[in-house]
Scaffold this motif. Structure first.
Motif, PDB file in Angstrom:
ATOM      1  N   THR B  56     -27.285   2.554  23.395  1.00 26.85           N
ATOM      2  CA  THR B  56     -28.556   2.118  24.034  1.00 26.85           C
ATOM      3  C   THR B  56     -28.218   0.300  23.499  1.00 26.85           C
ATOM      4  O   THR B  56     -29.394  -0.163  24.100  1.00 26.85           O
ATOM      5  N   GLY B  67     -23.613  -0.858  26.962  1.00 27.93           N
ATOM      6  CA  GLY B  67     -23.868  -0.796  25.602  1.00 27.93           C
ATOM      7  C   GLY B  67     -22.459  -0.754  24.683  1.00 27.93           C
ATOM      8  O   GLY B  67     -21.687  -1.250  25.350  1.00 27.93           O
ATOM      9  N   THR B  92     -28.459  -3.768  18.702  1.00 25.74           N
ATOM     10  CA  THR B  92     -28.978  -2.443  18.758  1.00 25.74           C
ATOM     11  C   THR B  92     -30.077  -2.450  18.066  1.00 25.74           C
ATOM     12  O   THR B  92     -30.683  -3.313  17.277  1.00 25.74           O
ATOM     13  N   SER B 140     -29.549  10.132  20.309  1.00 27.41           N
ATOM     14  CA  SER B 140     -30.220   8.732  19.851  1.00 27.41           C
ATOM     15  C   SER B 140     -31.716   9.013  19.623  1.00 27.41           C
ATOM     16  O   SER B 140     -32.497   8.126  18.831  1.00 27.41           O
ATOM     17  N   GLN B 141     -32.477   9.983  20.383  1.00 29.66           N
ATOM     18  CA  GLN B 141     -33.872  10.015  20.494  1.00 29.66           C
ATOM     19  C   GLN B 141     -34.298  10.876  19.393  1.00 29.66           C
ATOM     20  O   GLN B 141     -35.564  11.424  19.622  1.00 29.66           O
TER      21      GLN B 141
END
Lengths: 290, 424
Positions: B56, B67, B92, B140-141
């Motif tokens: 991201t 990205g 990032t 990534s969350q």
């Protein structure tokens, strides 16, 4: 009375013949600490600084009834040295050694699980009851017997707080350097419990710093338990730049820990008096004790 | 010590954990060759930086182009994306404001997957053990997911005596809802990861995501591996893998001499002993409106060589316009030794900036007498807050001097310090 160590403490030193060990044992002896034995594998039977040296902690305990150990052993052997003293049922162990591998400390903490031993450190300046017993490396001449309990994650910054409480005429009951490492023995909450029950201690100084969760845990404890004595805290690192991060797991297991500001807010909401400057720790305590 | 993804995956392969075929590349041509070596496309091309959140992130020169992790269907696309990444700075959520330059990309065969889960082993400082963290969905969350719904994540504390036993694996797998065959493959992967964690003194192995492929294989699609710095003395092969390209000369010098140093944006050089003392000194300078040029913590048990190296870094820093020395002597750290080292280092560096000194503790009286005799221009402060105030003033005056060549700046500084200036 003081906490953890006092006149009755019979100290042995693991690593007594090294540079650090020799230096600090000599000064401790000069100021009245009862150092009864040294332990250095392979050097049993010798005498160093007037103290008998043994090959193992068990032999030293059998011969001298030592009940506390200070560890001045380099990182590769330090964890084994601590475990040896845990197995010998030492009441108190202090470890000054820096940079002990983390997995070794996980093993040490496992060994502590079913023991009565209180480990102070590693990467600690030790524990010091002025006038009675010093284990570790704290300077002797800036301290004086008195009524302030000090607990600190810091090293040399602790000496500021000791010197300031001495200058305020308060003195110290016991100073405890819990150490700067991530995995360590006793923590702020353990010290708070001991200081609460100690007749000699009238107030507690906490020196914390950015990172980790020890200050937050102390704040939580003070919030949930009415504390009989005033607590003054200074937290270093208000302007520490945030580090680069790798991965998420640390934040998942230990969420919300971190900044000096967050720690200060949590401590204030738990009734802790915050010293804004490192030079006002002693005066803040003097004010709240009036 | 952080490892790059490609280094981490090489270790995973050694320990028998499946990873997709892939190769690291430093040039565009190498990236194309790497893709050909992996077999037919599509491929992922992944920027190798020591920070997370790459997918991201964005590149400053081409914020819209994507990205640090991109899917390529053709070799032409591999060439294009490698060109867009190599030599450029990637930003990032984990890199900080400065971003990190991309020196290498990792080109990897894209595999077809049916499930992606999260698995990590780490040193758990809250519980003083190794913990295994698992979650039914990777990505990534993951941190946000945790805060939204605690049931998504499972933390299993491991006993260092019994290791990763069947019971721990069962408890960690419960949230994942795997089939029996998947569970068996997952358990085997976990055992390999745990062995690697112990053998290599890891402080973190995070596989996000750990995927189940359409062939039923459990496969690591990413790898974040950290090695415990304290254990590098017994991991010599890993110690050699440290990527020092993004360290400044000063940070490299500090690494080689085993003390803590990093550069900051300001103009006041900080010399302190003890990490908390250094942080408190920086706080005091900032509270007086100044800007530290560096963080420097010389350990209280430092030898002469470490002292000289630390002092040299600060005294030779061209951005430094005033130096603040704040040391509380104790133990084997003696202020008179420090004072002698300071005089020598200043002489060698031919350093002309104002130096504000605060010394207390062991042999501080002797040290201050020595400095008063040998270097009467140094300003002696009574305590660290006083020292911070004077050094902020000195740096401000030094900046002014460059604009207006007024000769009286030094006497003005002396007046500022007059209440505590024992050296005059």
């Amino acid at each position: 009375m003081a906490i953890l160590v006092g006149e009755q403490t019979r100290v042995l030193c693991q690593g007594i013949t090294g540079r650090q060990g020799s230096f600090h044992v000599q000064r401790a002896i000069d100021k009245g600490t009862r150092v009864v034995a040294g332990v250095v594998p392979g050097k049993g039977g010798h005498t160093h600084l007037g103290v008998p040296v043994f090959d193992s902690v068990a032999e030293a305990v059998a011969a001298t009834q030592a009940n506390a150990s200070m560890v001045f052993v380099p990182p590769p052997a330090a964890a084994d040295a601590i475990v040896e003293s845990i197995q010998a049922n030492m009441a108190v162990i202090t470890c000054v050694t820096e940079r002990i591998p983390m997995i070794d400390m996980v093993r040490v903490k496992r060994a502590l699980r079913h023991s009565q031993t209180k480990l102070i450190g590693p990467n600690s300046i030790g524990v010091f009851t002025p006038g009675e017993c010093r284990m570790g490396v704290m300077p002797l001449d800036i301290a004086t017997p008195g009524c302030i309990g000090l607990m600190s994650r810091a090293g040399t910054l602790s000496y500021e707080a000791i010197a300031q409480t001495t200058a305020q005429g308060l003195g110290q009951s016991t100073c405890v350097g819990i150490g700067a490492d991530i995995i360590r023995g006793i923590d702020f909450v353990d010290c708070l419990k001991l200081f609460a029950d100690d007749d000699k201690t009238r107030g507690v100084v906490m020196l914390g710093e950015v990172g980790g969760g020890a200050e937050e845990e102390a704040a939580q404890y003070l919030k949930e338990n009415p504390y009989p004595k005033p607590v003054v805290a200074y937290i270093a690192g208000q302007f520490a730049p945030p580090g680069r991060r790798m991965g998420h797991a640390g934040a998942i297991v230990m969420p919300g820990s971190g900044t000096a500001r967050a720690k200060i807010n949590r401590l204030m909401s738990a009734g802790v008096h915050i010293a804004d400057s490192p030079m006002t720790i002693g005066s803040t305590m003097a004010e709240v004790l009036i | 010590m952080n490892l790059h993804e490609y280094q981490g995956k090489a270790l995973l392969r050694q320990y028998g954990v499946a990873v997709p075929p892939g190769t690291v590349a430093s040039t565009v041509d190498e990236a194309v060759t790497a893709a050909e070596t992996c077999g037919s496309g599509p491929w992922y091309i992944k920027a190798q930086i020591l920070a997370g959140g790459r997918a991201t992130g964005h590149f400053s020169h081409a914020p819209a182009s994507g990205g640090g992790v991109r899917l390529c269907d053709t070799l032409q696309q591999v060439r294009l994306h490698a060109k867009e990444m190599l030599g450029q700075v990637l930003y990032t959520v984990q890199t900080g404001g400065g971003g990190i330059p991309v020196h290498q990309v990792y080109v990897e065969k894209a595999v077809d997957v049916t499930r992606e889960v999260y698995a990590a082993l780490l040193i758990d400082r809250r519980n003083s053990c190794i913990s295994l963290v698992t979650a039914p969905e990777g990505g990534s969350q993951i941190e946000q997911s945790y805060h939204d719904d605690d049931n998504l994540l499972c933390t299993t504390e491991l006993d260092i005596e019994s290791g990763l036993d069947d019971e721990s694996i069962r408890s960690a797998s419960a949230v994942l809802d795997f089939s029996e065959a998947e569970s068996t493959a997952f358990a085997a992967a976990l055992r390999s990861l745990y062995q690697m964690f112990i053998d290599l003194d890891c402080s973190l192995i995070e596989i996000n995501p750990l995927a189940v492929t359409t062939d039923g294989e459990v496969c690591a699609l990413d790898a974040t591996v950290k090695i415990d710095d304290n254990a590098l003395y017994r991991q010599p092969a890993l110690a050699q893998q440290r990527d020092t390209r993004d360290l400044s000369a000063g940070e490299l010098e500090a690494l080689n001499n085993r003390f803590n140093y990093f550069a900051l944006d300001g103009n006041i050089g900080i010399v302190a002993s003890g990490a908390s003392m250094a942080m408190a000194t920086i706080d005091a300078v900032k509270l007086h409106g100044g800007d530290p040029a560096n963080f420097l913590d010389i350990p209280p048990v430092a030898d002469d060589q470490q002292f000289a190296a630390g002092l040299n870094l600060v005294l030779n820093d061209p951005t430094v316009e005033a130096v603040l020395v704040n040391v509380f002597g104790g133990g084997v750290m003696r202020c008179d030794d420090l004072a002698r080292a300071l005089l020598q280092a200043r002489e060698a560096a031919n350093c002309r900036v104002p130096i504000v000194v605060r010394l207390a503790g062991t042999k501080s009286v002797q040290a201050l007498e020595l400095l008063a005799a040998e270097a009467p221009d140094m300003v002696i402060a009574a305590d660290m807050v006083e020292a911070a105030r004077i050094s902020v003033e000195a740096a401000a005056l030094a900046s002014q001097r460059e604009k207006t060549p007024e000769t009286g700046w030094w006497s003005r500084l002396r007046r500022v310090a007059s209440t505590t200036d024992e050296a005059s």
